[in-house]
Motif scaffolding. Structure first.
Motif, short mmCIF file in Angstrom:
data_model
loop_
_atom_site.label_atom_id
_atom_site.label_comp_id
_atom_site.label_asym_id
_atom_site.label_seq_id
_atom_site.Cartn_x
_atom_site.Cartn_y
_atom_site.Cartn_z
N TRP A 20 0.82 -1.29 -0.02
CA TRP A 20 -0.02 0.06 -0.17
C TRP A 20 1.00 1.09 -0.18
CZ3 TRP A 20 -3.13 1.50 5.02
CH2 TRP A 20 -3.95 2.52 4.88
N ILE A 47 4.03 -0.33 4.09
CA ILE A 47 2.64 -0.76 4.88
C ILE A 47 1.96 -1.41 3.93
CG2 ILE A 47 0.53 0.10 6.07
CD1 ILE A 47 2.07 2.81 6.64
N PHE A 50 -1.86 -0.88 11.12
CA PHE A 50 -2.22 0.59 10.66
C PHE A 50 -3.67 0.73 9.86
CE2 PHE A 50 -2.04 3.93 7.30
CZ PHE A 50 -1.55 5.13 8.34
N TYR A 72 -6.34 0.44 12.55
CA TYR A 72 -6.47 1.59 13.36
C TYR A 72 -7.37 2.56 12.35
CZ TYR A 72 -5.78 5.91 15.89
OH TYR A 72 -6.13 7.01 16.74
N MET A 73 -7.12 2.57 11.09
CA MET A 73 -7.93 3.35 10.04
C MET A 73 -9.62 2.85 10.06
SD MET A 73 -6.75 5.00 7.21
CE MET A 73 -5.00 5.78 6.59
N GLU A 113 -10.98 4.03 13.51
CA GLU A 113 -11.67 5.55 13.34
C GLU A 113 -12.58 5.86 12.66
OE1 GLU A 113 -10.10 6.52 16.43
OE2 GLU A 113 -8.81 8.09 15.63
N VAL A 114 -12.65 5.08 11.46
CA VAL A 114 -13.83 5.23 10.31
C VAL A 114 -15.25 5.31 11.06
CG1 VAL A 114 -14.73 4.45 8.44
CG2 VAL A 114 -12.46 4.92 8.38
N LEU A 167 -16.06 6.25 13.89
CA LEU A 167 -16.36 7.30 15.21
C LEU A 167 -17.46 8.27 14.39
CD1 LEU A 167 -13.31 7.89 17.00
CD2 LEU A 167 -15.16 6.19 17.46
N LEU A 168 -17.13 8.60 13.43
CA LEU A 168 -17.87 9.83 12.84
C LEU A 168 -19.18 9.44 12.19
CD1 LEU A 168 -17.21 12.72 12.06
CD2 LEU A 168 -17.08 12.31 10.02
N LEU A 175 -12.45 8.76 21.19
CA LEU A 175 -11.22 9.19 20.63
C LEU A 175 -10.25 9.19 21.56
CD1 LEU A 175 -10.16 10.45 18.13
CD2 LEU A 175 -10.48 12.43 19.16
N VAL A 226 -6.70 7.66 20.82
CA VAL A 226 -5.37 8.27 20.67
C VAL A 226 -4.18 7.69 21.49
CG1 VAL A 226 -6.10 10.66 20.04
CG2 VAL A 226 -5.73 10.05 22.49
N LEU A 257 -3.21 4.84 19.41
CA LEU A 257 -2.42 5.27 18.39
C LEU A 257 -0.98 5.18 18.88
CD1 LEU A 257 -1.83 6.58 15.45
CD2 LEU A 257 -2.28 8.93 16.73
N LEU A 258 -0.63 5.80 20.21
CA LEU A 258 0.66 5.97 20.63
C LEU A 258 1.27 4.71 20.74
CD1 LEU A 258 0.25 9.12 22.93
CD2 LEU A 258 1.04 9.08 20.62
N MET A 293 0.57 1.98 19.13
CA MET A 293 0.76 1.19 17.86
C MET A 293 2.27 1.75 17.51
SD MET A 293 -1.46 1.70 14.50
CE MET A 293 -0.99 3.32 13.79
N ILE A 294 2.48 3.30 17.49
CA ILE A 294 3.66 3.73 16.92
C ILE A 294 4.69 3.35 17.73
CG2 ILE A 294 4.87 6.14 16.62
CD1 ILE A 294 2.25 7.19 16.33
#
Lengths: 551, 498
Positions: free
Chosen positions: A79, A93, A152, A155-156, A159-160, A162-163, A189, A193, A196-197, A199-200
Motif C-alpha cells: 500500500w 505498509i 495501521f 486503526y484506520m 477510527e472510520v 467514529l464519525l 477518541l 489516541v 495510536l501511541l 501502535m507507534i
C-alpha cells in the motif's frame, strides 16, 4: 486458499460492499426513499451471502492468531512504500486482510446484525439518504476492524467508525442526542489516541526483513536464509508484532515485563476497555444507547462493543502476553465489577432501554472475565459470548424498539398485561429475555457456562463472587417480563397491535439462532476451536517462559 | 565580486520575479485605477511564474550573496508552500464579497500581497541574522496594512493597530537579541556564528538570553505562546483571505526561519557518534527544553481557548495557534525525522486549513456572518460545502482517513522514536480536546435546525471546483501518502549542516 470474485478477494468485497452501496445511495435522489432503503438492504444482504460463503469455506483446522500462514482468505497488497533514506528506514505498509477462528465469528455477527439493523431502520423518516449513507460507511468500518491484520489498517477502520456513529446518534437520536453523541465521540477518541501511541511504539520496536519481491520475513527466518538481499524494515504487520524474536533489542518495547511494555499494554487496554465498555469506562454507553435510534442501538450493542473485546484478544493478548499475565487478575476483577455493577444498576432502571444498556455492561463483563482466564474454555466462552450477546442484545433492543414505536414511551412501569394484547411479541420477548438471563437450552447459557468454567480454574474467588450476577440478572430480567406482560392492561394500551411482518422478519431469524445454538452450539464453536486452543497455548507458553525468566 | 553577484542572481529568480510583480502591480494600479482586475491578473501571472521558477530550483544546494540567503531543498519546500498558498489566496480574494465591495480599490491589495509573499520567501532562505530581520519586517509591514485593509470595519483597524504594536515589540526584542549575538560572536552570518560557538569560549547565559530574545521574533511569526496575543484579534479583524494567508504562509516562513536559525547555529557538527539524522547541540544550549515548554503551552492554550469561541474565524485563529504547537513538537526531537514530520504537517495543513477558511468565506459571502450560531441548519441548505468543511475539520482534528491523521502520525512517530513519550501523550490528548470545538460546528450544521429557515445556498461551479481542489488532497493524502513522505524526506537538507 482463498475465494475471489472478479479477481478481488472475498474479504475486500465483504468490507467494501457497503461503501459501494453508500456511493449508489448518494447518487439516488433523496425523494426516492424506498429505493434508498432497498439499496441498503440489498448491499447488506449481499454481505450476508458473502458471510455464508466464508462460513462454508472456512477451514476449521487452521489456527491463525500469530502466523500469516494460518490465516484464511488472506489478501495482501503493498500500500505505502517509501524507499529508505539514510536516517529513516523504508516505510512499507501493506493492505493485509485475513481471518482466523477469532475473527470469522465476528465477521458473521457483523454481517448478520447489519442486515437486521437495516430492516429495523425502515421506519426512519428523517433524511433517509443521509442515514443510510452513514450507516453503510459505519458497516465498512466495523467489518474492516475484524478483517484487518495490519495494525495501521486496523486503526484506520477503527477510527472510520467514529464519525458516522456520531452523526447517527446525533441527528437521528432522542432528546438528549447531542450530549450522548459528543460523549461517545470524545470517550472513544480518547481511547484511540492512546492506542495510536501504543501502535507507534510497537512500530518502532519491531523489525522484519523484506526481500526484493516484497515478501516479509521474520528475523528468525531471515537469519536462516542468510540475509541474502534482504532489507530491514519496521512494520505494522500484526503477526510480526506477536513474534518476540522480531523485537529490536534496546527498543522501547523489547524484552518482557518491562515498565514500558506495561505502559503500552495499559494504553491499549484503555482504548479497548472504553469500547467494551468496562466499568469505570462505561458511562458513555447508557447515554448513547438511550438516545440512539433502535437500529443504531442494535449496532452499538451487537457489533461495536465487540470491537473492544476483539481488540484485546487480537492485539493485547498475543502481543503483550507478559503484561497480560501480569494484569490478568486485574482484568478479571474489572470484568467481575462490570458484571455485578451492571446487573445492580440495571435492576434499578425504569427506562427499558437503559436497563438493556446496563445489562450489556454486565454481559460484556462475562466476556472479559472469560478471556482473562487465559485457558481454552474461558476464551472460547468469551468469544462465543461475544457472538451470543451480539444476537441477544440486538433482539432486546429491537424488542424495545417495537414497543417504543407503538407507545412512544420506554417507562417499564407504564406497561402491564401486554401478554394477551400482543401474544407473538410476548413469545419473542420471552425467548430473548430467557436467553439473556442464561437459561439452559438457549445460546446464552452455553457461553456463560464456558466462560465461568474457564474463569473458575484461574480465579476461584472472583468467579464465585461473579456468580451472584446470574441471580441478579434473572431477577431484573424476570421483573421486566412481569412488569410488561403480567398484571392488568392499562386502559391506554388497549389498542396496541401485535408485531407486524417486518418486525417478525428481523426478530424470528435471531430467535431461531438463539434456540439453535442453545441446543447445538458446535457450528460456531468449531469455527474458533483451533484458534482458541492455539491462543491459550501461546499464553501458557509465554507464562512459563516468564516464570523461567524470573527463576 | 560583481561576477559572483550576477551568478548568484540566477538562483534568485523566484524572488526577482516577485519583486518585478510587485513593481509592475504598483505601476498598473496607477494606470488602471478603476479596474483592479488588471492588477489582480498581473499578480496572478507573477505568482504562477514564480511558482514555475521555484519548481525549477528543486535540487540546489547553494548559498548566495555572501551567505545572505541559502538556496537548498529546505528553502525550496517552504517556498513551494508559500507560493501555492499565495496563488490560492489570490483566487480566494477574487471571490470574496467582503473585499470586492463597490467602493474599494483593490489594486494596492494585490500589490501588497506580492510584497508579503516576497517577504515570506526571503524568510524561507535567509541565513544571515540581518537578512532574517529584514525578511520578517518586509512581511510584517505588508501584513499590517493588509490586515487593516477593510478600513471601514472598526475591528479591522483595531486588528491592524494591535498587529503593529505587537509586531514592533517582538521585532524590537528580536533585534536586541541579534545585537547581543553580534556582540558575543562578532558576526551576523549564522555559519560563522556556529564556528565561533564551536570554539567554545562564549558565555552560555548571555547566549541563552540572546537566543530567547531572538525566539520572540520567531514566536511572534508562528504565533506561539506567549507571543500569540495578537493572533485572535488580527485573525478575526483582518479580511478572511489575509487571515487564511497569515495562518499558513506566514507560519511556514516563521518555521523555516526558526528551524534554520537553531539548526545551523547551535548544532555541534563535530559530534559524529549519534544515530544518523540526529542533531547534536552544543553543550549548555539545551534550548529544546524551552521549545518543548512552548509547544505544550501553545497547543494547550490554543485548544482550550478555542472551545469558548463563537466566531468561526476566531475559532480557527486559536486552532491555528494549537497547530503551531503541534508542529513545534517536531522541532524538539532534534532530528531529521522530526523535521520531516513538520514538513509533512505543513503540506497537509496548507490544504486543510485553507480549505476550512475558504468554506467559512463562502458561507460569509452568502450569509454575512461567521458566527457559529448562524451555521445552524446549514447542512440542509448547503450540503456539499458543509460536508467539505466537516472533512477539513476532521482532518484538522487528525482522524483517519484524512491527511491530518498522517501529519499527526508522523509527529507522534518522531516523538516516540526519540523517547519523548510525555510530549506525545500531551499532543495526543490535545487532539481529543480539539475534537470538541470542531464538533461544535458539526453540531450546529447538522444536529440543530436553523432558527429561521433560510433558502438553500447555491455556489458556482468555480467555487465548487476550488473547494474540490483543496478537498481531494485532504482525503487522498490520508489514503496514499507516499509522495508526501518522499517530498518531505528530500526536503530536510539544510545548507551548511551535515
Amino acid at each position: 486458499m482463498g475465494v475471489t470474485i472478479l479477481g478481488i478477494g472475498v474479504l475486500t468485497w465483504i468490507t467494501f460492499l457497503p461503501v459501494l452501496g453508500m456511493v449508489l445511495v448518494l447518487l439516488l435522489p433523496k425523494e426516492r426513499r424506498d429505493a434508498i432503503r432497498w439499496m441498503a438492504l440489498f448491499f447488506t444482504g449481499l454481505q450476508v451471502v458473502l458471510a455464508i460463503i466464508i462460513f462454508t469455506k472456512f477451514d476449521h483446522g487452521m489456527a491463525g492468531i500469530n502466523t500469516e500462514a494460518g490465516m484464511q482468505f488472506v489478501e495482501k497488497v503493498p500500500w505505502i512504500d517509501v524507499k529508505s533514506v539514510a536516517w529513516f528506514g523504508r516505510i512499507h505498509i501493506e493492505y493485509l486482510l485475513g481471518i482466523d477462528g477469532l475473527s470469522v465469528v465476528m465477521v458473521l455477527l457483523t454481517a448478520l446484525i447489519s442486515f437486521v439493523a437495516v430492516i429495523s431502520s425502515w421506519t426512519i423518516d428523517k433524511a433517509v439518504k443521509g442515514y443510510f449513507a452513514l450507516f453503510l460507511l459505519l458497516d465498512t468500518g466495523m467489518m474492516g476492524v475484524f478483517v484487518a491484520l495490519d495494525f495501521f489498517l486496523f486503526y484506520m477502520f477503527w477510527e472510520v467508525v467514529l464519525l458516522p456513529m456520531y452523526f447517527l446518534i446525533g441527528v437521528w437520536g432522542g432528546p438528549r442526542r447531542e450530549y450522548a453523541a459528543i460523549k461517545f465521540f470524545l470517550y472513544t477518541l480518547f481511547g484511540s489516541v492512546l492506542m495510536l501511541l501504543a501502535m507507534i511504539a510497537l512500530y518502532f520496536s519491531v523489525t522484519v526483513y523484506i526481500d526484493p519481491a516484497g515478501v516479509i520475513h521474520s528475523v528468525a527466518d531471515a537469519t536462516k536464509m542468510g540475509m541474502q538481499g534482504l532489507e530491514k524494515i519496521y512494520t505494522f504487520n500484526m503477526m510480526a508484532m506477536m513474534d518476540p524474536g522480531n523485537y529490536v533489542p534496546d527498543s522501547l518495547l523489547a524484552g518482557t515485563n518491562t515498565s514500558w511494555r506495561y505502559i503500552a499494554y495499559i494504553a491499549l487496554f484503555v482504548g479497548f476497555a472504553i469500547k467494551v465498555p468496562l466499568v469505570p469506562f462505561h458511562t458513555w454507553l447508557p447515554d448513547a444507547h438511550v438516545e440512539a435510534p433502535t437500529a443504531i442501538s442494535v449496532i452499538l450493542a451487537g457489533v461495536l462493543l465487540k470491537m473492544g473485546a476483539y481488540g484485546m484478544l487480537r492485539i493485547s493478548f498475543p502481543m503483550f502476553p507478559d503484561a497480560m499475565i501480569h494484569y490478568s487478575w486485574h482484568l478479571a476483577l474489572l470484568g467481575v465489577i462490570s458484571m455485578v455493577y451492571g446487573a445492580l444498576v440495571a435492576m434499578a432502571q425504569t427506562d427499558f432501554k437503559k436497563l438493556i444498556a446496563y445489562s450489556s455492561v454486565s454481559h460484556m463483563g462475562v466476556v472479559v472475565l472469560g478471556m482473562a482466564s487465559m485457558n481454552t474454555p474461558g476464551m472460547t466462552g468469551a468469544v462465543f459470548q461475544m457472538f451470543n450477546h451480539g444476537i441477544i442484545t440486538a433482539m432486546l433492543f429491537l424488542i424495545v424498539g417495537v414497543i417504543y414505536d407503538r407507545t412512544h414511551t420506554r417507562g417499564l412501569n407504564e406497561f402491564g398485561g401486554l401478554m394477551n394484547q400482543m401474544p407473538k411479541y410476548a413469545a419473542v420477548m420471552t425467548v430473548a429475555f430467557f436467553a439473556a438471563l442464561g437459561l439452559p437450552g438457549l445460546s446464552g447459557f452455553i457461553s456463560e457456562a464456558f466462560s465461568l468454567l474457564g474463569a473458575f480454574q484461574t480465579f476461584r474467588t472472583l468467579t464465585i463472587i461473579s456468580v451472584i450476577t446470574i441471580v441478579l440478572t434473572a431477577g431484573y430480567m424476570l421483573w421486566v417480563l412481569q412488569r410488561v406482560f403480567l398484571g392488568s392492561l392499562p386502559e391506554k394500551w388497549k389498542g396496541l397491535t401485535d408485531i407486524n411482518g417486518r418486525e417478525m422478519a428481523m426478530l424470528a431469524p435471531l430467535a431461531a439462532i438463539v434456540i439453535f445454538l442453545g441446543i447445538y452450539p458446535s457450528p460456531v464453536l468449531d469455527l474458533m476451536n483451533s484458534s482458541m486452543n492455539f491462543l491459550a497455548e501461546l499464553l501458557q507458553h509465554a507464562g512459563s517462559a516468564t516464570l523461567m525468566g524470573l527463576q | 565580486m560583481a561576477e559572483q553577484i550576477l551568478q548568484d542572481l540566477q538562483l534568485f529568480y523566484p524572488e526577482l520575479a516577485l519583486t518585478a510583480t510587485f513593481l509592475v502591480a504598483i505601476l498598473a494600479d496607477l494606470i488602471f485605477r478603476r479596474t483592479s482586475v488588471v492588477v489582480s491578473g498581473i499578480v496572478m501571472i507573477g505568482f504562477v511564474v514564480t511558482a514555475v521558477l521555484v519548481l525549477g530550483q528543486s535540487d540546489l544546494h547553494a548559498s548566495i550573496f555572501s551567505n545572505m540567503i541559502a538556496v537548498d531543498p529546505f528553502a525550496h519546500f517552504f517556498k513551494l508552500v508559500i507560493i501555492i498558498s499565495a496563488i490560492l489566496i489570490v483566487v480566494f480574494s477574487l471571490g470574496s464579497a467582503e473585499l470586492n465591495s463597490p467602493n474599494r480599490k483593490l489594486g494596492e491589495y494585490y500589490a501588497l500581497l506580492a510584497a508579503l509573499t516576497l517577504g515570506m520567501m526571503l524568510m524561507a532562505g535567509a541565513s544571515n541574522l540581518l537578512m532574517m530581520y529584514l525578511a520578517i519586517e518586509l512581511s510584517s509591514i505588508s501584513s499590517y496594512i493588509l490586515s487593516g485593509y477593510t478600513k471601514e470595519a472598526p475591528d479591522s483597524s483595531e486588528a491592524s493597530l494591535k498587529y503593529v504594536i505587537y509586531g514592533a515589540l517582538s521585532s524590537g526584542l528580536m533585534l536586541y537579541g541579534i545585537s547581543i549575538i553580534y556582540g558575543l560572536t562578532g558576526s551576523l552570518d549564522i555559519y560563522t556564528i556556529n564556528q565561533v560557538l564551536a570554539e567554545g569560549d562564549i558565555s552560555g547565559v548571555a547566549l541563552l538570553i540572546a537566543g530567547v530574545l531572538t525566539l520572540a521574533g520567531f514566536g511572534y511569526k508562528i504565533s506561539a505562546v506567549p507571543f500569540h496575543f495578537w493572533t485572535p484579534d488580527v485573525y478575526e479583524g483582518a479580511p478572511i483571505t489575509i487571515t487564511a494567508f497569515l495562518s499558513v504562509a506566514s507560519k511556514a516562513g516563521g518555521f523555516a526561519l526558526m528551524i534554520r536559525f537553531f539548526k545551523v547555529t547551535f548544532i555541534d557538527s563535530s559530534v559524529v557518534t549519534l544515530p544518523e539524522g540526529a542533531w547534536a547541540t552544543f553543550e549548555g544550549f539545551e534550548w529544546y527544553h524551552i521549545i518543548a515548554a512552548m509547544s505544550v503551552l501553545t497547543m494547550t492554550l490554543g485548544n482550550l481557548v478555542a472551545i469558548w469561541q463563537n466566531n468561526l474565524k476566531r475559532l480557527l485563529a486559536y486552532s491555528s495557534i494549537a497547530h503551531a504547537g503541534y508542529m513545534l513538537m517536531g522541532v524538539v526531537v532534534l532530528n531529521n525525522q522530526g523535521l520531516a514530520a513538520i514538513l509533512i504537517y505543513f503540506v497537509v495543513y496548507l490544504f486543510m486549513n485553507l480549505g476550512a477558511f475558504y468554506v467559512v468565506m463562502l458561507v460569509a459571502n452568502k450569509t454575512g456572518s461567521e458566527d457559529i450560531e448562524d451555521y445552524k441548519g446549514l447542512g440542509a441548505r448547503a450540503p456539499f460545502i458543509t460536508v467539505a468543511l466537516a472533512v477539513f475539520f476532521i482532518s484538522l482534528t487528525g482522524l483517519p482517513p484524512t491527511a491530518g491523521f498522517i501529519g499527526k502520525l508522523y509527529l507522534f512517530a518522531a516523538l516516540l522514536n526519540s523517547g519523548w513519550v510525555w510530549l506525545a501523550v500531551v499532543g495526543a490528548l490535545n487532539s481529543v480536546i480539539s475534537l470538541y470545538y470542531y464538533v461544535r460546528v458539526f453540531r450546529n450544521m447538522y444536529l440543530r435546525p436553523a432558527d429561521q429557515p433560510g433558502p438553500p445556498l447555491v455556489f458556482g461551479k468555480l467555487q465548487t471546483a476550488i473547494v474540490l481542489v483543496l478537498l481531494i488532497p485532504t482525503i487522498l493524502l490520508g489514503l496514499y501518502f507516499t509522495p508526501l513522505v518522499q517530498l518531505a524526506q528530500a526536503s530536510v537538507k539544510i545548507f551548511g549542516t551535515p
